[in-house]
Write a protein that holds these residues in place. Structure first.
Motif, PDB file in Angstrom:
ATOM      1  N   THR A 197      -2.623   1.925  -6.231  1.00 22.71           N
ATOM      2  CA  THR A 197      -1.249   2.282  -5.871  1.00 22.71           C
ATOM      3  C   THR A 197      -0.439   1.088  -5.372  1.00 22.71           C
ATOM      4  O   THR A 197       0.780   1.164  -5.280  1.00 22.71           O
ATOM      5  CB  THR A 197      -1.195   3.356  -4.769  1.00 22.71           C
ATOM      6  OG1 THR A 197      -1.959   2.877  -3.669  1.00 22.71           O
ATOM      7  CG2 THR A 197      -1.745   4.667  -5.224  1.00 22.71           C
TER       8      THR A 197
ATOM      9  N   THR B  75      -5.319  12.511  -3.513  1.00 24.69           N
ATOM     10  CA  THR B  75      -3.957  12.661  -2.997  1.00 24.69           C
ATOM     11  C   THR B  75      -3.122  11.395  -3.112  1.00 24.69           C
ATOM     12  O   THR B  75      -2.172  11.204  -2.355  1.00 24.69           O
ATOM     13  CB  THR B  75      -3.969  13.155  -1.541  1.00 24.69           C
ATOM     14  OG1 THR B  75      -4.780  12.270  -0.774  1.00 24.69           O
ATOM     15  CG2 THR B  75      -4.503  14.562  -1.437  1.00 24.69           C
ATOM     16  N   ASN B  76      -3.494  10.523  -4.041  1.00 19.97           N
ATOM     17  CA  ASN B  76      -2.521   9.553  -4.537  1.00 19.97           C
ATOM     18  C   ASN B  76      -2.836   9.315  -6.006  1.00 19.97           C
ATOM     19  O   ASN B  76      -3.940   9.648  -6.460  1.00 19.97           O
ATOM     20  CB  ASN B  76      -2.439   8.281  -3.674  1.00 19.97           C
ATOM     21  CG  ASN B  76      -3.664   7.416  -3.751  1.00 19.97           C
ATOM     22  OD1 ASN B  76      -4.279   7.295  -4.796  1.00 19.97           O
ATOM     23  ND2 ASN B  76      -4.016   6.806  -2.634  1.00 19.97           N
TER      24      ASN B  76
ATOM     25  N   GLU C 236      -3.656   6.968  -7.778  1.00 23.99           N
ATOM     26  CA  GLU C 236      -4.778   6.084  -8.105  1.00 23.99           C
ATOM     27  C   GLU C 236      -6.094   6.879  -8.165  1.00 23.99           C
ATOM     28  O   GLU C 236      -7.043   6.464  -8.828  1.00 23.99           O
ATOM     29  CB  GLU C 236      -4.828   5.008  -6.992  1.00 23.99           C
ATOM     30  CG  GLU C 236      -6.061   4.196  -6.878  1.00 23.99           C
ATOM     31  CD  GLU C 236      -6.054   3.329  -5.595  1.00 23.99           C
ATOM     32  OE1 GLU C 236      -4.967   3.081  -5.024  1.00 23.99           O
ATOM     33  OE2 GLU C 236      -7.135   2.907  -5.182  1.00 23.99           O
TER      34      GLU C 236
ATOM     35  N   ARG D 136       3.690  12.647  -8.382  1.00 23.47           N
ATOM     36  CA  ARG D 136       3.058  12.372  -7.091  1.00 23.47           C
ATOM     37  C   ARG D 136       2.177  13.541  -6.669  1.00 23.47           C
ATOM     38  O   ARG D 136       2.602  14.701  -6.758  1.00 23.47           O
ATOM     39  CB  ARG D 136       4.095  12.109  -5.993  1.00 23.47           C
ATOM     40  CG  ARG D 136       4.747  10.784  -6.180  1.00 23.47           C
ATOM     41  CD  ARG D 136       5.450  10.257  -4.943  1.00 23.47           C
ATOM     42  NE  ARG D 136       5.909   8.925  -5.288  1.00 23.47           N
ATOM     43  CZ  ARG D 136       7.177   8.518  -5.228  1.00 23.47           C
ATOM     44  NH1 ARG D 136       8.108   9.325  -4.774  1.00 23.47           N
ATOM     45  NH2 ARG D 136       7.489   7.301  -5.601  1.00 23.47           N
TER      46      ARG D 136
ATOM     47  N   PHE E 155       0.698  13.404  -3.486  1.00 22.94           N
ATOM     48  CA  PHE E 155       0.529  13.199  -2.051  1.00 22.94           C
ATOM     49  C   PHE E 155       0.309  14.543  -1.352  1.00 22.94           C
ATOM     50  O   PHE E 155       0.784  15.576  -1.819  1.00 22.94           O
ATOM     51  CB  PHE E 155       1.779  12.549  -1.440  1.00 22.94           C
ATOM     52  CG  PHE E 155       2.112  11.186  -1.970  1.00 22.94           C
ATOM     53  CD1 PHE E 155       1.131  10.333  -2.467  1.00 22.94           C
ATOM     54  CD2 PHE E 155       3.430  10.735  -1.949  1.00 22.94           C
ATOM     55  CE1 PHE E 155       1.463   9.060  -2.931  1.00 22.94           C
ATOM     56  CE2 PHE E 155       3.763   9.468  -2.406  1.00 22.94           C
ATOM     57  CZ  PHE E 155       2.781   8.635  -2.897  1.00 22.94           C
TER      58      PHE E 155
ATOM     59  N   ASN F 123      -2.284   3.217   2.738  1.00 20.86           N
ATOM     60  CA  ASN F 123      -1.454   4.013   1.825  1.00 20.86           C
ATOM     61  C   ASN F 123      -0.701   5.138   2.537  1.00 20.86           C
ATOM     62  O   ASN F 123      -0.644   6.261   2.040  1.00 20.86           O
ATOM     63  CB  ASN F 123      -2.308   4.622   0.694  1.00 20.86           C
ATOM     64  CG  ASN F 123      -3.009   3.566  -0.131  1.00 20.86           C
ATOM     65  OD1 ASN F 123      -2.402   2.563  -0.492  1.00 20.86           O
ATOM     66  ND2 ASN F 123      -4.280   3.765  -0.401  1.00 20.86           N
TER      67      ASN F 123
ATOM     68  N   ASP G 122       2.076   7.137   2.876  1.00 21.42           N
ATOM     69  CA  ASP G 122       3.204   7.303   1.960  1.00 21.42           C
ATOM     70  C   ASP G 122       4.416   7.883   2.688  1.00 21.42           C
ATOM     71  O   ASP G 122       4.297   8.395   3.804  1.00 21.42           O
ATOM     72  CB  ASP G 122       2.790   8.156   0.757  1.00 21.42           C
ATOM     73  CG  ASP G 122       2.297   9.529   1.163  1.00 21.42           C
ATOM     74  OD1 ASP G 122       3.127  10.340   1.610  1.00 21.42           O
ATOM     75  OD2 ASP G 122       1.081   9.802   1.043  1.00 21.42           O
TER      76      ASP G 122
ATOM     77  N   ASP H 104       6.106  10.461   2.013  1.00 18.40           N
ATOM     78  CA  ASP H 104       6.030  11.916   2.222  1.00 18.40           C
ATOM     79  C   ASP H 104       5.301  12.220   3.533  1.00 18.40           C
ATOM     80  O   ASP H 104       5.566  13.237   4.179  1.00 18.40           O
ATOM     81  CB  ASP H 104       5.305  12.611   1.066  1.00 18.40           C
ATOM     82  CG  ASP H 104       6.219  12.838  -0.133  1.00 18.40           C
ATOM     83  OD1 ASP H 104       6.343  11.911  -0.944  1.00 18.40           O
ATOM     84  OD2 ASP H 104       6.808  13.931  -0.253  1.00 18.40           O
ATOM     85  N   LYS H 105       4.353  11.337   3.896  1.00 18.93           N
ATOM     86  CA  LYS H 105       3.639  11.506   5.154  1.00 18.93           C
ATOM     87  C   LYS H 105       4.562  11.129   6.327  1.00 18.93           C
ATOM     88  O   LYS H 105       4.557  11.777   7.369  1.00 18.93           O
ATOM     89  CB  LYS H 105       2.414  10.600   5.151  1.00 18.93           C
ATOM     90  CG  LYS H 105       1.197  11.217   5.780  1.00 18.93           C
ATOM     91  CD  LYS H 105      -0.031  10.349   5.542  1.00 18.93           C
ATOM     92  CE  LYS H 105      -1.115  11.136   4.845  1.00 18.93           C
ATOM     93  NZ  LYS H 105      -1.758  10.429   3.774  1.00 18.93           N
TER      94      LYS H 105
ATOM     95  N   ASN I 116      -0.578  -1.224   2.383  1.00 21.47           N
ATOM     96  CA  ASN I 116       0.361  -0.477   1.525  1.00 21.47           C
ATOM     97  C   ASN I 116       1.135   0.578   2.305  1.00 21.47           C
ATOM     98  O   ASN I 116       1.343   1.691   1.838  1.00 21.47           O
ATOM     99  CB  ASN I 116      -0.414   0.163   0.352  1.00 21.47           C
ATOM    100  CG  ASN I 116       0.488   0.581  -0.790  1.00 21.47           C
ATOM    101  OD1 ASN I 116       1.555  -0.006  -1.004  1.00 21.47           O
ATOM    102  ND2 ASN I 116       0.065   1.575  -1.540  1.00 21.47           N
TER     103      ASN I 116
ATOM    104  N   CYS J 148       4.319   3.491   0.962  1.00 16.46           N
ATOM    105  CA  CYS J 148       4.362   3.641  -0.495  1.00 16.46           C
ATOM    106  C   CYS J 148       5.003   4.985  -0.847  1.00 16.46           C
ATOM    107  O   CYS J 148       5.090   5.885  -0.021  1.00 16.46           O
ATOM    108  CB  CYS J 148       2.971   3.519  -1.101  1.00 16.46           C
ATOM    109  SG  CYS J 148       1.779   4.724  -0.527  1.00 16.46           S
TER     110      CYS J 148
END
Lengths: 466, 207
Positions: free
Chosen positions: A193, A292-293, A295, A430, A432, B18, B20, B22-23, B76, B79
């Protein structure tokens, strides 16, 4: 000096290079939607600024809009306010706008190319990370934050430093059942990612050249999931044929001049890239994300990885968390996992070609009992085209929902959401935690794989459907 | 924009890679037309359970980290999406500096625009700072932008790199747009040249 495609488009837009290497970069097109623009318009208003060039922007509502009956007001007050705010702002600032009930309304990254607003060699930005989609035209297109949205509105430029060049070459015939989505998921699985952070990816090779524009957009769309702000594909005859006849594209002699210019854009022989990746397309299989990503992806024939095999403590903890969140056991095969919801749509896979692929699987079959399957066209024109081909009827007969265009369940800002614990096969970009709704579990797949999951009620290898 | 000069404060350890956007701020909280007020939703899913009650094991629900001004994370950070709501939520909570081995590009740019300093340091140094941060309220970390140094609680000074132009804007709290408008004559020239050389490029007008 030999230059890459990115170098050429970049160089052609440098207004001024500042002493430290930061450039004032001219922006040809700015796409605007309701979520990331209100604070930018407010900033302009407070500073007494105007749009420098209103004819370089196009606004549309997509993230918050319901995909059911559009004549009804938006039920949720906050969503309605965001849409109404955009409508008031475009009127106040004189920004071109496709209203909700206009057939040209749709997801911002679908309508740019569809309308001929996104053209080769342009710089294109939007307050949305999937702006990378437009790179399929041979444009430099990337997502920006709201402060930069305001900056483009006021100055028609951005302050940027050049990215590094990353060449991803994909060669070989794509196996049956594999699509552009499987190519890009495989690439992200390889680079990770963050593998593209600081780079612009150029996708090349005969497999990429053989893709139609829809497929190229799918690939470029997910560049950001590999960390690259932009992905690009050199324009060729496939691009020029696509552009021809689009409403806002140049016509006649102007188009000839444009094509002469666009033909100068592909990388020079010997152009240097900072990073390389080669993919043998003949080895690919339909892909599905398990974690949950993006990758965290495997072939549909694969099994959930074992976190214990990961040496790095932090990564191991992350993989364990993914297994827990997704309710999966290490070593479990991914095929046959029961799903609750199927979402076909989004800026990744909401074009007519994607709906045709889904309908081809749906035809003569029926959505499995207990499964909810949504098909959300990327734009009003995609929806109309699908209906003219009878695809809506095939999908409806098969038990799919046929809905109005918008971002929908890709991120659940409208009523289309997963409920906690629900598992989806989704053509979006996505996976996530909570992306499609709090507690929802997302598996990213191609449109054909999603349709196959809908009719079988489980993740399934689409090659078994033929 | 509020200038960033030096900052001494509590650092919260967030040993996750990572993280993100959204988190940092889930999409359901993006339906605002304002920049302020998002701090209460920062890391919503990590901070609160389904009933809205605090999850006591999450760092920002613990003292002294409720008052953290610095966040230390793994690779990261930021992201995912381009939402500037992520730095707005951090800022509204009180975070002025994020230290991590690396950041996602769009998030990295967005922080600077809001007076938040993102500092890239090698993983092993982030791990040392993470250990410092775990010591709690007595282990305050100082960030000196002019000197480009992070000062550990034991007094050790760690250098960091930053783009000189961005440093200048942050130190002085300068608005980028104001800077760019100084180049208006060059933008005018560019536009005139482009209209001549790329006259095929259509203007957008919607009937």
């Amino acid at each position: 000096m030999a230059r890459t495609l990115f170098d050429k488009v970049w160089d052609a837009h440098v207004v001024e290079r500042l002493p430290d290497g930061t450039c004032v970069l001219y922006i040809d097109r700015h796409l605007v939607h309701e979520v990331t623009s209100p604070q930018a318009f407010e900033g302009l208003r407070m500073a007494g600024r105007k749009l420098r060039r209103p004819d370089a922007h196009i606004a549309v509502v997509d993230h918050n809009v319901a995909t059911s009956d559009r004549r009804l007001p938006i039920a949720e007050p906050e969503s309605r306010l965001q849409v109404e705010t955009l409508e008031a702002n475009v009127a106040e600032f004189g920004m071109p706008y496709f209203p909700l009930l206009d057939e040209r309304q749709g997801i911002v990254h679908i309508i740019g190319p569809e309308q001929g607003l996104s053209l080769p060699g342009m710089t294109i930005v939007c307050g949305d990370s999937h702006t990378s989609t437009h790179g399929a035209m041979g444009a430099l297109a990337f997502g920006i934050g709201t402060s930069e949205v305001e900056h483009v509105m006021a100055t028609q430029t951005l302050l940027q430093r050049p990215a590094k060049n990353f060449l991803v070459e994909v060669n070989g015939a794509l196996p049956v059942g594999c699509t552009a989505k499987d190519i890009v998921l495989a690439i992200i699985g390889k680079i990770g990612t963050a593998g593209g952070t600081g780079y612009v990816i150029e996708y090349a090779g005969d497999t990429i050249r053989a893709l139609d524009m829809a497929g190229r957009m799918t690939v470029c769309n997910m560049s950001i999931e590999g960390g690259a702000r932009a992905g690009m594909i050199a324009p060729d005859d496939v691009t020029f044929d696509y552009v021809r006849g689009k409403p806002f594209a140049p016509k006649g002699e102007a188009l000839d001049r444009a094509i002469d210019y666009w033909k100068t854009l592909p990388a020079d022989p010997g152009a240097v890239y900072d990073k390389h990746l080669a993919i043998d397309a003949t080895t690919l299989a339909p892909m599905v994300t398990w974690g949950t990503n993006p990758e965290a992806v495997i072939a549909i024939t694969g099994t959930v990885p074992n976190p214990a095999a990961e040496a790095d403590e932090g990564k191991r903890a992350q993989l364990e968390r993914m297994c827990e969140y997704m309710a999966l056991t290490p070593g479990q095969k991914i095929a046959d996992l029961p799903i609750d919801v199927v979402f076909i749509g989004s800026c990744t896979n909401g074009r007519i070609e994607d709906i045709r692929a889904a309908a081809a699987i749906a035809k003569g079959r029926h959505v499995a009992p207990g499964v909810r399957a949504l098909v959300v066209a990327g734009s009003g024109l995609v929806k109309a085209q699908a209906e003219s081909e009878g695809l809506d009827k095939i999908l409806l007969d098969a038990g799919f929902e046929w809905r109005e265009p918008g971002c929908s369940m890709c991120l659940g800002m409208n009523p289309d959401k997963l409920t906690p614990g629900q598992r989806s096969a989704s053509t979006s970009n996505r996976n996530f935690e909570g992306r499609q709704g709090p507690g929802g579990r997302t598996h990213l797949v191609s449109p054909a794989m999603a349709a196959a999951a809908a009719v079988t009620g489980r993740l399934v290898d689409v090659r078994e459907m033929n | 924009m509020q200038p960033f000069t030096t900052l001494t404060g509590v650092a919260a350890p967030l040993p996750l890679a990572n993280v993100d956007t959204d988190k940092i701020i889930p999409a359901r909280f993006l339906k605002t037309i304002k920049r302020s007020g998002l701090g209460v939703h920062l890391f919503d899913t990590l901070r609160f359970d389904e009933t809205g009650a605090e999850r006591p094991d999450f760092v920002l629900n613990q003292e002294p980290y409720r008052h953290a001004e610095i966040l230390i994370a793994h690779e990261n950070f930021g992201c995912g999406s381009s939402r500037e709501h992520a730095p707005w939520a951090l800022l509204d909570f009180g975070i002025r500096c994020v230290i991590a081995p690396d950041f996602a590009d769009i998030f990295h740019t967005n922080t600077f625009k809001n007076g938040i300093l993102p500092i890239k340091l090698p993983r092993e140094i982030c791990d040392q700072l993470m250990d410092d941060a775990k010591l709690g309220g007595n282990a305050r970390i100082t960030v000196d932008l002019a000197a480009q140094e992070v000062v550990r609680p034991n007094g050790e000074r760690i250098k960091f790199e930053i783009d000189p132009f961005r440093k200048h804007l942050l130190l002085n709290g300068l608005d980028d747009i104001g800077q760019t408008l100084q180049h208006t004559p060059a933008i005018d020239d560019y536009e005139a040249r482009q209209r001549a050389e790329k006259s095929w490029m259509p203007d957008i007008s919607v009937g």
